[in-house]
Design a protein around this motif. Structure first.
Motif, PDB file in Angstrom:
ATOM      1  N   ARG A   1      35.476 -54.673  -0.126  1.00  0.00           N
ATOM      2  CA  ARG A   1      34.617 -54.995  -1.273  1.00  0.00           C
ATOM      3  C   ARG A   1      33.235 -54.357  -1.110  1.00  0.00           C
ATOM      4  NH1 ARG A   1      37.159 -60.310  -1.048  1.00  0.00           N
ATOM      5  NH2 ARG A   1      35.402 -61.173   0.116  1.00  0.00           N
ATOM      6  N   PHE A   2      32.709 -54.415   0.117  1.00  0.00           N
ATOM      7  CA  PHE A   2      31.383 -53.858   0.373  1.00  0.00           C
ATOM      8  C   PHE A   2      31.367 -52.345   0.133  1.00  0.00           C
ATOM      9  CE2 PHE A   2      28.400 -51.899   3.467  1.00  0.00           C
ATOM     10  CZ  PHE A   2      27.205 -52.399   2.957  1.00  0.00           C
ATOM     11  N   PHE A   3      32.357 -51.638   0.685  1.00  0.00           N
ATOM     12  CA  PHE A   3      32.415 -50.190   0.509  1.00  0.00           C
ATOM     13  C   PHE A   3      32.599 -49.827  -0.960  1.00  0.00           C
ATOM     14  CE2 PHE A   3      33.802 -48.916   5.099  1.00  0.00           C
ATOM     15  CZ  PHE A   3      32.464 -48.841   5.466  1.00  0.00           C
ATOM     16  N   GLN A   4      33.419 -50.607  -1.666  1.00  0.00           N
ATOM     17  CA  GLN A   4      33.643 -50.315  -3.071  1.00  0.00           C
ATOM     18  C   GLN A   4      32.343 -50.420  -3.869  1.00  0.00           C
ATOM     19  OE1 GLN A   4      36.596 -52.776  -4.969  1.00  0.00           O
ATOM     20  NE2 GLN A   4      37.148 -51.111  -6.361  1.00  0.00           N
ATOM     21  N   GLU A   5      31.587 -51.491  -3.571  1.00  0.00           N
ATOM     22  CA  GLU A   5      30.294 -51.701  -4.221  1.00  0.00           C
ATOM     23  C   GLU A   5      29.338 -50.530  -3.972  1.00  0.00           C
ATOM     24  OE1 GLU A   5      27.717 -55.063  -2.921  1.00  0.00           O
ATOM     25  OE2 GLU A   5      29.470 -56.209  -3.654  1.00  0.00           O
ATOM     26  N   LYS A   6      29.392 -49.984  -2.759  1.00  0.00           N
ATOM     27  CA  LYS A   6      28.475 -48.910  -2.367  1.00  0.00           C
ATOM     28  C   LYS A   6      29.028 -47.524  -2.690  1.00  0.00           C
ATOM     29  CE  LYS A   6      25.481 -51.657  -0.376  1.00  0.00           C
ATOM     30  NZ  LYS A   6      24.131 -51.852  -0.902  1.00  0.00           N
ATOM     31  N   GLY A   7      30.225 -47.471  -3.244  1.00  0.00           N
ATOM     32  CA  GLY A   7      30.821 -46.176  -3.565  1.00  0.00           C
ATOM     33  C   GLY A   7      31.236 -45.379  -2.344  1.00  0.00           C
ATOM     34  N   ILE A   8      31.633 -46.069  -1.305  1.00  0.00           N
ATOM     35  CA  ILE A   8      32.067 -45.391  -0.079  1.00  0.00           C
ATOM     36  C   ILE A   8      33.590 -45.379  -0.018  1.00  0.00           C
ATOM     37  CG2 ILE A   8      32.052 -45.445   2.466  1.00  0.00           C
ATOM     38  CD1 ILE A   8      29.287 -44.931   1.288  1.00  0.00           C
ATOM     39  N   TYR A   9      34.149 -44.216   0.250  1.00  0.00           N
ATOM     40  CA  TYR A   9      35.584 -44.158   0.504  1.00  0.00           C
ATOM     41  C   TYR A   9      35.771 -43.991   2.001  1.00  0.00           C
ATOM     42  CZ  TYR A   9      40.350 -42.965   0.988  1.00  0.00           C
ATOM     43  OH  TYR A   9      41.640 -43.002   1.414  1.00  0.00           O
ATOM     44  N   ALA A  10      36.384 -44.984   2.643  1.00  0.00           N
ATOM     45  CA  ALA A  10      36.603 -44.907   4.089  1.00  0.00           C
ATOM     46  C   ALA A  10      37.989 -45.436   4.406  1.00  0.00           C
ATOM     47  CB  ALA A  10      35.542 -45.715   4.824  1.00  0.00           C
ATOM     48  N   HIS A  11      38.475 -45.103   5.604  1.00  0.00           N
ATOM     49  CA  HIS A  11      39.787 -45.612   6.034  1.00  0.00           C
ATOM     50  C   HIS A  11      39.569 -46.892   6.812  1.00  0.00           C
ATOM     51  CE1 HIS A  11      41.353 -41.615   5.056  1.00  0.00           C
ATOM     52  NE2 HIS A  11      40.225 -41.185   5.604  1.00  0.00           N
ATOM     53  N   ILE A  12      40.047 -47.985   6.290  1.00  0.00           N
ATOM     54  CA  ILE A  12      39.852 -49.272   6.955  1.00  0.00           C
ATOM     55  C   ILE A  12      41.107 -49.611   7.756  1.00  0.00           C
ATOM     56  CG2 ILE A  12      39.441 -51.722   6.616  1.00  0.00           C
ATOM     57  CD1 ILE A  12      37.856 -50.985   4.076  1.00  0.00           C
ATOM     58  N   HIS A  13      40.940 -49.709   9.078  1.00  0.00           N
ATOM     59  CA  HIS A  13      42.070 -50.070   9.942  1.00  0.00           C
ATOM     60  C   HIS A  13      41.968 -51.523  10.300  1.00  0.00           C
ATOM     61  CE1 HIS A  13      43.448 -46.010  10.658  1.00  0.00           C
ATOM     62  NE2 HIS A  13      42.173 -45.654  10.780  1.00  0.00           N
ATOM     63  N   ARG A  14      42.977 -52.285   9.914  1.00  0.00           N
ATOM     64  CA  ARG A  14      42.963 -53.693  10.256  1.00  0.00           C
ATOM     65  C   ARG A  14      43.477 -53.878  11.672  1.00  0.00           C
ATOM     66  NH1 ARG A  14      44.572 -58.773   7.349  1.00  0.00           N
ATOM     67  NH2 ARG A  14      44.381 -60.192   9.092  1.00  0.00           N
ATOM     68  N   ILE A  15      42.647 -54.432  12.549  1.00  0.00           N
ATOM     69  CA  ILE A  15      43.153 -54.806  13.870  1.00  0.00           C
ATOM     70  C   ILE A  15      42.665 -56.209  14.220  1.00  0.00           C
ATOM     71  CG2 ILE A  15      43.539 -52.509  14.867  1.00  0.00           C
ATOM     72  CD1 ILE A  15      40.939 -52.658  16.281  1.00  0.00           C
ATOM     73  N   GLU A  16      43.478 -56.921  14.971  1.00  0.00           N
ATOM     74  CA  GLU A  16      43.135 -58.287  15.370  1.00  0.00           C
ATOM     75  C   GLU A  16      42.642 -58.248  16.810  1.00  0.00           C
ATOM     76  OE1 GLU A  16      43.137 -60.895  13.482  1.00  0.00           O
ATOM     77  OE2 GLU A  16      44.281 -60.168  11.749  1.00  0.00           O
ATOM     78  N   GLY A  17      41.474 -58.785  17.037  1.00  0.00           N
ATOM     79  CA  GLY A  17      40.981 -58.896  18.412  1.00  0.00           C
ATOM     80  C   GLY A  17      40.520 -57.578  19.004  1.00  0.00           C
ATOM     81  N   SER A  18      39.571 -57.635  19.922  1.00  0.00           N
ATOM     82  CA  SER A  18      39.034 -56.476  20.633  1.00  0.00           C
ATOM     83  C   SER A  18      38.708 -55.289  19.731  1.00  0.00           C
ATOM     84  CB  SER A  18      39.991 -56.016  21.730  1.00  0.00           C
ATOM     85  OG  SER A  18      40.228 -57.067  22.621  1.00  0.00           O
ATOM     86  N   VAL A  19      38.161 -55.585  18.569  1.00  0.00           N
ATOM     87  CA  VAL A  19      37.763 -54.549  17.623  1.00  0.00           C
ATOM     88  C   VAL A  19      36.730 -53.614  18.260  1.00  0.00           C
ATOM     89  CG1 VAL A  19      36.549 -54.194  15.427  1.00  0.00           C
ATOM     90  CG2 VAL A  19      38.255 -56.005  15.628  1.00  0.00           C
ATOM     91  N   GLU A  20      35.872 -54.187  19.109  1.00  0.00           N
ATOM     92  CA  GLU A  20      34.746 -53.427  19.652  1.00  0.00           C
ATOM     93  C   GLU A  20      35.149 -52.277  20.569  1.00  0.00           C
ATOM     94  OE1 GLU A  20      35.363 -56.650  20.140  1.00  0.00           O
ATOM     95  OE2 GLU A  20      35.683 -56.845  22.299  1.00  0.00           O
ATOM     96  N   ILE A  21      36.421 -52.285  21.052  1.00  0.00           N
ATOM     97  CA  ILE A  21      36.806 -51.170  21.922  1.00  0.00           C
ATOM     98  C   ILE A  21      37.417 -50.001  21.137  1.00  0.00           C
ATOM     99  CG2 ILE A  21      37.146 -52.635  23.977  1.00  0.00           C
ATOM    100  CD1 ILE A  21      40.224 -52.117  23.490  1.00  0.00           C
ATOM    101  N   ALA A  22      37.683 -50.220  19.842  1.00  0.00           N
ATOM    102  CA  ALA A  22      38.361 -49.194  19.031  1.00  0.00           C
ATOM    103  C   ALA A  22      37.685 -47.816  19.077  1.00  0.00           C
ATOM    104  CB  ALA A  22      38.536 -49.683  17.596  1.00  0.00           C
ATOM    105  N   PRO A  23      36.340 -47.725  18.959  1.00  0.00           N
ATOM    106  CA  PRO A  23      35.740 -46.381  19.003  1.00  0.00           C
ATOM    107  C   PRO A  23      35.922 -45.691  20.357  1.00  0.00           C
ATOM    108  CG  PRO A  23      34.237 -47.948  17.998  1.00  0.00           C
ATOM    109  CD  PRO A  23      35.357 -48.759  18.591  1.00  0.00           C
ATOM    110  N   SER A  24      35.781 -46.445  21.449  1.00  0.00           N
ATOM    111  CA  SER A  24      35.855 -45.804  22.769  1.00  0.00           C
ATOM    112  C   SER A  24      37.263 -45.307  23.092  1.00  0.00           C
ATOM    113  CB  SER A  24      35.345 -46.751  23.860  1.00  0.00           C
ATOM    114  OG  SER A  24      36.162 -47.896  23.905  1.00  0.00           O
ATOM    115  N   ILE A  25      38.289 -45.895  22.482  1.00  0.00           N
ATOM    116  CA  ILE A  25      39.647 -45.386  22.741  1.00  0.00           C
ATOM    117  C   ILE A  25      40.120 -44.425  21.651  1.00  0.00           C
ATOM    118  CG2 ILE A  25      40.329 -47.362  24.177  1.00  0.00           C
ATOM    119  CD1 ILE A  25      41.869 -48.446  21.743  1.00  0.00           C
ATOM    120  N   GLY A  26      39.198 -44.056  20.770  1.00  0.00           N
ATOM    121  CA  GLY A  26      39.520 -43.045  19.759  1.00  0.00           C
ATOM    122  C   GLY A  26      40.291 -43.565  18.554  1.00  0.00           C
ATOM    123  N   MET A  27      40.356 -44.878  18.395  1.00  0.00           N
ATOM    124  CA  MET A  27      41.091 -45.444  17.261  1.00  0.00           C
ATOM    125  C   MET A  27      40.272 -45.476  15.985  1.00  0.00           C
ATOM    126  SD  MET A  27      43.228 -48.793  18.377  1.00  0.00           S
ATOM    127  CE  MET A  27      43.476 -49.338  16.702  1.00  0.00           C
TER     128      MET A  27
END
Ligand code: ATP
Ligand code: ZN
Length: 283
Positions: free
Chosen positions: A123-149
């Motif tokens: 909803r937030f991205f839509q409001e701001k006109g941003i097109y992004a790929h949203i990956h739903r993951i449960e738990g340990s979201v904070e490690i996603a960038p460091s493992i390249g996800m």
């Protein structure tokens, strides 16, 4: 009889039970049971995962529930937010690896963002006109960038320490949350009356938070000076002492101003100052 859903274990469990206890509602040792009957109020307590509470309340499996606004907003179930409960405060923010240069929200165009809150972020991205790929993951979201996800994350922040320890920086705070009492929108008259009694008790508890009951002895000649320093609910209570020329003053004051006020009260001659905890405050 009302049925309330609370988190079975996790960050909101203890404070939910504490709020019930402060309201005179005792819930037995129930960690292993799904449902227990409370004492001191006609109430049944249902222990659920916080993610399931909005749906349980919308379906009427529970009449009311205690859950974070973040879960309410994410699930978009048909529930009524009755009142904020003053605990479980956090925000959901966008964060990136700290070495990334961030200018504004456009940074997110076509980026991959990992989150457990895809609906709020979508909803937030839509409001701001941003097109992004949203990956739903449960738990340990904070490690996603460091493992390249993912290139960035959208996650709950309270102190920010977890972000820093994962080499991330917060760039946009999107959603502010606290624990709320939610209710099924179609409660019977009888259940609404019970809910009223419950919210009355909760409000008096929340109202008294951060407040102290202060009493002291004071020369009668200083009453006006003390009244100017002490707010009280209407104004401070003044009682005579057996010793002529002295009185006892009682008041309710906020913890934020407690110590400076005590200092000033001492200056105008207050003695024997007692500061007591306040359990309930009914305006
Ligand atoms: P469950 O097993 O019930 O699904 P959970 O792991 O999803 O639990 P918790 O981490 O216990 O959930 O958090 C419950 C709620 O506490 C959150 O949804 C949020 O409203 C609130 N909260 C407050 N501060 C924080 C924080 N620092 N991190 C996570 N949640 C927080
Ligand atoms: Zn959860």
């Amino acid at each position: 009889m009302l049925k309330i859903a609370i988190q079975a274990k996790g960050r909101l469990n203890e404070q939910s039970l504490e709020l019930l206890a402060d309201a005179g509602i005792r819930v037995g040792d129930s960690k292993r049971k799904l449902i227990t009957r409370a004492k001191g109020f006609d109430l049944e307590v249902l222990y659920l995962r916080d993610d399931d509470i909005p749906q349980a309340v919308a379906m009427g499996v529970a009449d009311i529930g205690i859950v974070g606004q973040n879960e309410v907003a994410e699930k978009s179930e048909d529930v009524r937010e009755v009142m904020g409960l003053g605990f479980g405060a956090c925000r959901i923010s966008l964060a990136l690896p700290k070495e990334e240069e961030y200018t504004d929200i456009e940074w997110f165009q076509n980026k991959r963002v990992a989150t457990s809150y895809p609906a709020i972020l979508g909803r937030f991205f839509q409001e701001k006109g941003i097109y992004a790929h949203i990956h739903r993951i449960e738990g340990s979201v904070e490690i996603a960038p460091s493992i390249g996800m993912a290139d960035a994350i959208f996650d709950i922040v309270s102190s920010g320490a977890t972000l820093i320890s994962n080499g991330l920086k917060e760039v946009e705070s999107v959603f502010e949350s606290e624990a709320v009492l939610i209710a099924n929108p179609k409660l019977s008259e009888e259940k609404l009356a019970e809910l009223d009694e419950l919210t009355f008790r909760f409000e008096s508890i929340i109202e008294s938070e951060g407040m102290k009951y202060v009493l002291m002895n004071l020369p009668v000649s200083q009453i006006d000076a003390a009244v100017a320093l002490l707010p009280g609910m209407r104004s401070p209570t003044v009682l005579p002492l057996a010793q002529e020329g002295w009185c006892s003053i009682h008041s309710v004051i906020s913890e934020d101003v407690l110590w400076p006020t005590i200092r000033q009260l001492k200056k105008i001659g207050a003695e024997g100052i007692l500061v007591l905890a306040l359990e309930n405050m009914i305006r």
